[in-house]
Design a protein around this motif. Structure first.
Motif, PDB file in Angstrom:
ATOM      1  N   HIS A  35      63.470  20.748  24.889  1.00 11.76           N
ATOM      2  CA  HIS A  35      64.393  19.483  26.071  1.00 11.76           C
ATOM      3  C   HIS A  35      64.700  20.484  27.145  1.00 11.76           C
ATOM      4  CE1 HIS A  35      68.027  18.007  28.391  1.00 11.76           C
ATOM      5  NE2 HIS A  35      68.032  16.836  27.468  1.00 11.76           N
ATOM      6  N   VAL A  36      63.400  19.842  28.093  1.00  8.49           N
ATOM      7  CA  VAL A  36      63.275  20.610  29.009  1.00  8.49           C
ATOM      8  C   VAL A  36      63.520  19.630  30.702  1.00  8.49           C
ATOM      9  CG1 VAL A  36      61.625  21.040  30.976  1.00  8.49           C
ATOM     10  CG2 VAL A  36      61.046  21.970  28.572  1.00  8.49           C
ATOM     11  N   SER A  37      64.062  19.440  31.223  1.00 10.48           N
ATOM     12  CA  SER A  37      64.405  19.031  32.944  1.00 10.48           C
ATOM     13  C   SER A  37      63.458  20.226  33.644  1.00 10.48           C
ATOM     14  CB  SER A  37      65.751  19.480  32.940  1.00 10.48           C
ATOM     15  OG  SER A  37      66.404  19.212  34.145  1.00 10.48           O
ATOM     16  N   VAL A  38      62.397  18.795  34.255  1.00 11.39           N
ATOM     17  CA  VAL A  38      61.781  18.712  35.224  1.00 11.39           C
ATOM     18  C   VAL A  38      62.437  19.126  36.523  1.00 11.39           C
ATOM     19  CG1 VAL A  38      59.851  18.697  35.971  1.00 11.39           C
ATOM     20  CG2 VAL A  38      59.802  17.952  33.495  1.00 11.39           C
ATOM     21  N   PRO A  39      62.609  19.771  37.569  1.00 11.57           N
ATOM     22  CA  PRO A  39      63.239  19.898  38.869  1.00 11.57           C
ATOM     23  C   PRO A  39      62.159  18.718  39.643  1.00 11.57           C
ATOM     24  CG  PRO A  39      62.664  22.565  38.613  1.00 11.57           C
ATOM     25  CD  PRO A  39      62.566  21.483  36.928  1.00 11.57           C
ATOM     26  N   LEU A  40      62.903  17.996  40.627  1.00 13.27           N
ATOM     27  CA  LEU A  40      62.240  17.503  41.495  1.00 13.27           C
ATOM     28  C   LEU A  40      62.215  17.802  42.695  1.00 13.27           C
ATOM     29  CD1 LEU A  40      61.274  13.891  39.635  1.00 13.27           C
ATOM     30  CD2 LEU A  40      59.486  16.131  39.392  1.00 13.27           C
ATOM     31  N   PHE A  41      63.076  18.552  43.516  1.00 13.89           N
ATOM     32  CA  PHE A  41      63.613  18.673  44.451  1.00 13.89           C
ATOM     33  C   PHE A  41      62.935  18.844  45.582  1.00 13.89           C
ATOM     34  CE2 PHE A  41      63.030  23.009  42.595  1.00 13.89           C
ATOM     35  CZ  PHE A  41      62.848  24.009  43.783  1.00 13.89           C
ATOM     36  N   ASP A  42      61.789  19.324  45.483  1.00 14.46           N
ATOM     37  CA  ASP A  42      61.346  19.568  46.584  1.00 14.46           C
ATOM     38  C   ASP A  42      59.837  18.575  46.909  1.00 14.46           C
ATOM     39  OD1 ASP A  42      59.334  20.470  44.058  1.00 14.46           O
ATOM     40  OD2 ASP A  42      58.945  22.412  44.479  1.00 14.46           O
ATOM     41  N   ILE A  43      60.123  16.987  45.980  1.00 17.16           N
ATOM     42  CA  ILE A  43      58.892  16.167  46.559  1.00 17.16           C
ATOM     43  C   ILE A  43      59.655  14.496  46.554  1.00 17.16           C
ATOM     44  CG2 ILE A  43      57.345  14.960  44.878  1.00 17.16           C
ATOM     45  CD1 ILE A  43      57.758  17.096  42.534  1.00 17.16           C
ATOM     46  N   GLU A  44      58.798  14.586  47.926  1.00 22.24           N
ATOM     47  CA  GLU A  44      59.848  13.692  49.241  1.00 22.24           C
ATOM     48  C   GLU A  44      58.604  12.228  48.432  1.00 22.24           C
ATOM     49  OE1 GLU A  44      61.777  12.895  50.929  1.00 22.24           O
ATOM     50  OE2 GLU A  44      62.966  15.093  50.268  1.00 22.24           O
ATOM     51  N   ILE A  45      59.131  11.246  47.622  1.00 23.16           N
ATOM     52  CA  ILE A  45      58.592  10.456  46.735  1.00 23.16           C
ATOM     53  C   ILE A  45      59.081   9.765  46.846  1.00 23.16           C
ATOM     54  CG2 ILE A  45      58.346  11.340  44.613  1.00 23.16           C
ATOM     55  CD1 ILE A  45      55.483  10.387  43.517  1.00 23.16           C
ATOM     56  N   ASP A  46      58.813   8.174  46.528  1.00 21.42           N
ATOM     57  CA  ASP A  46      59.501   6.676  46.409  1.00 21.42           C
ATOM     58  C   ASP A  46      59.432   6.810  44.823  1.00 21.42           C
ATOM     59  OD1 ASP A  46      60.581   6.374  49.309  1.00 21.42           O
ATOM     60  OD2 ASP A  46      58.103   4.642  49.076  1.00 21.42           O
ATOM     61  N   TYR A  47      60.699   6.210  44.404  1.00 22.55           N
ATOM     62  CA  TYR A  47      61.738   6.015  43.114  1.00 22.55           C
ATOM     63  C   TYR A  47      60.867   4.096  43.122  1.00 22.55           C
ATOM     64  CZ  TYR A  47      62.683  10.550  42.110  1.00 22.55           C
ATOM     65  OH  TYR A  47      62.577  12.124  42.374  1.00 22.55           O
ATOM     66  N   PRO A  48      60.441   3.751  42.056  1.00 24.19           N
ATOM     67  CA  PRO A  48      60.281   4.812  40.429  1.00 24.19           C
ATOM     68  C   PRO A  48      58.794   5.746  40.483  1.00 24.19           C
ATOM     69  CG  PRO A  48      60.121   2.744  39.517  1.00 24.19           C
ATOM     70  CD  PRO A  48      60.231   2.854  41.312  1.00 24.19           C
ATOM     71  N   ILE A  49      59.468   6.459  39.203  1.00 26.60           N
ATOM     72  CA  ILE A  49      58.291   7.789  39.127  1.00 26.60           C
ATOM     73  C   ILE A  49      57.982   7.891  37.925  1.00 26.60           C
ATOM     74  CG2 ILE A  49      58.388   8.764  41.493  1.00 26.60           C
ATOM     75  CD1 ILE A  49      59.913  10.936  39.698  1.00 26.60           C
TER      76      ILE A  49
END
Length: 400
Positions: A330-344
């Motif tokens: 069960h892997v939680s992928v951190p996205l704190f350093d990615i500026e992107i509009d959601y949904p992704i």
């Protein structure tokens, strides 16, 4: 106290950022996986829920695949308590994989089917691969494979599926079935008709294609993974005979046939088959009667030797619980350093794969920054691609 709590939070965030420090690269990336909103919009216009269910399955969204399938309708039926008691007195529940492996020892051909919107069926077939291989099954025929000699030769050499490999194999779980089979040592082969045949001509063509492969390797064993009714022996109400029945006619070999689709779970529990609801299934199972015979799937004068019952799916962070079996973490992928509009959409690839052509190991869609981004991955280095269709980024993620 509030200031102290605030400072602690800042420190924790800074530590997390340092711990997760990585190189994020902006890339050009095109995917043919559809976002949920696109699938929903298409379905609302076309009412083609079989297609939308399949589209959700291809992008790893099991829950919505079941929901859309149920939009085609269903009825609630239940057994009485007397009927339920009778079932439990007549049958015992045994582990499906153990029973199938034991029966397969006395056969040359095993044919198992799937519903094309149900990734669990692909996962179950994958769990059989190693033990079947150890019992002589070295060839795997898949309905999904594009029937092209050069493409399939390349697949057997490359050891992982790409977009051109097939249609249903775009589902990460189907792709993982193929990867696992190739890693174990199976030789993959295609058998789909190469024309535009449907109905009876298609069943004949499929069976003849498989017959040619068997005749070229007469002393070897074969596992065939097909869709729906192609697994039926005996007679078929529309096709006269399905692929499995034709194969027996052409080769004289009686296959072991396994049906996963009839008792497959529905998104609405009330739509489940009465027998399925009457059983307390905790693992993929087969029912054995007092004469040691398995419960078959029967329809008219057609049948499959074994009917399988899979346990009801539960969800962990909106992902099916069975994704996290067989060494998947069960892997939680951190996205704190990615500026992107959601949904992704988040797609995970093995580090050595070509991300522009390979089928991902797993996919998930995240609606907003507040939602968790959970993948099912095994140990090792992966390339993670994050895309909203307009912007895309990639970075490496090492699963310990």
């Amino acid at each position: 106290m509030k200031k102290i709590a605030y400072l602690i939070t800042i420190v924790l965030l800074l530590n997390a950022c340092q711990k997760e420090k990585r190189s994020v690269e902006k890339i050009d990336f095109n995917t043919n996986y559809k976002f949920s909103s696109d699938i929903e919009n298409e379905a609302s216009l076309t009412k083609e829920y079989q297609q939308s269910g399949t589209d959700f399955a291809l992008k790893g969204d099991y829950k919505n695949a079941l929901i859309h399938w149920d939009l085609m309708g269903g009825k609630e039926k239940n057994f009485s308590q007397e009927q339920i008691d009778s079932i439990h007195s007549k049958y015992k529940i045994v582990k499906a994989s153990d029973y199938i492996i034991e029966k397969a020892k006395d056969n040359q051909i095993v044919i198992i089917n799937e519903a094309h919107h149900n990734s669990l069926h692909r996962v179950f077939t994958k769990t059989l691969l190693k033990d079947l291989y150890h019992n002589g099954y070295t060839n795997l025929g898949l309905e999904t494979l594009t029937n092209n000699d050069s493409l399939n030769a390349a697949l057997n050499n490359r050891k992982y599926p790409i977009k051109k490999t097939g249609y249903y194999s775009k589902d990460p779980q189907f792709g993982n079935l193929i990867r696992t089979a190739l890693d174990i040592g199976y030789t993959m082969f295609a058998y789909e008709t190469t024309g535009n045949e449907s109905g009876k001509p298609r069943e004949i063509d499929q069976a003849k294609n498989i017959q040619k492969v068997i005749e070229s390797r007469p002393n070897e064993k074969f596992l065939i993974h097909c869709g729906y009714d192609h697994v039926l022996e005996g007679t078929h109400s529309y096709w006269e005979k399905a692929m499995a029945g034709r194969l027996t006619e052409y080769t004289g070999i009686n296959p072991l046939t396994i049906n996963q689709t009839y008792y497959a779970e529905r998104s609405k529990p009330e739509f489940n088959r009465p027998l399925y609801k009457a059983l307390n299934i905790e693992e993929s199972s087969v029912l054995i009667d007092q004469e040691h015979n398995p419960l078959r799937y029967e329809r008219g004068n057609g049948w499959a030797d074994i009917a399988i019952f899979h346990p009801k799916t539960t969800y962990i962070d909106n992902r099916p619980n069975w994704l996290f079996n067989n060494k998947n973490k069960h892997v939680s992928v951190p996205l704190f350093d990615i500026e992107i509009d959601y949904p992704i959409m988040i797609l995970a690839f093995k580090k050595a794969d070509d991300i522009h052509t390979a089928i991902p190991i797993d996919i998930t869609e995240v609606e907003s920054k507040t939602k968790k981004s959970i993948l099912a991955l095994q140990k090792g280095l992966h390339t993670i691609v994050v895309t909203n269709g307009n912007q895309s980024f990639k970075f490496e993620h090492d699963v310990k």
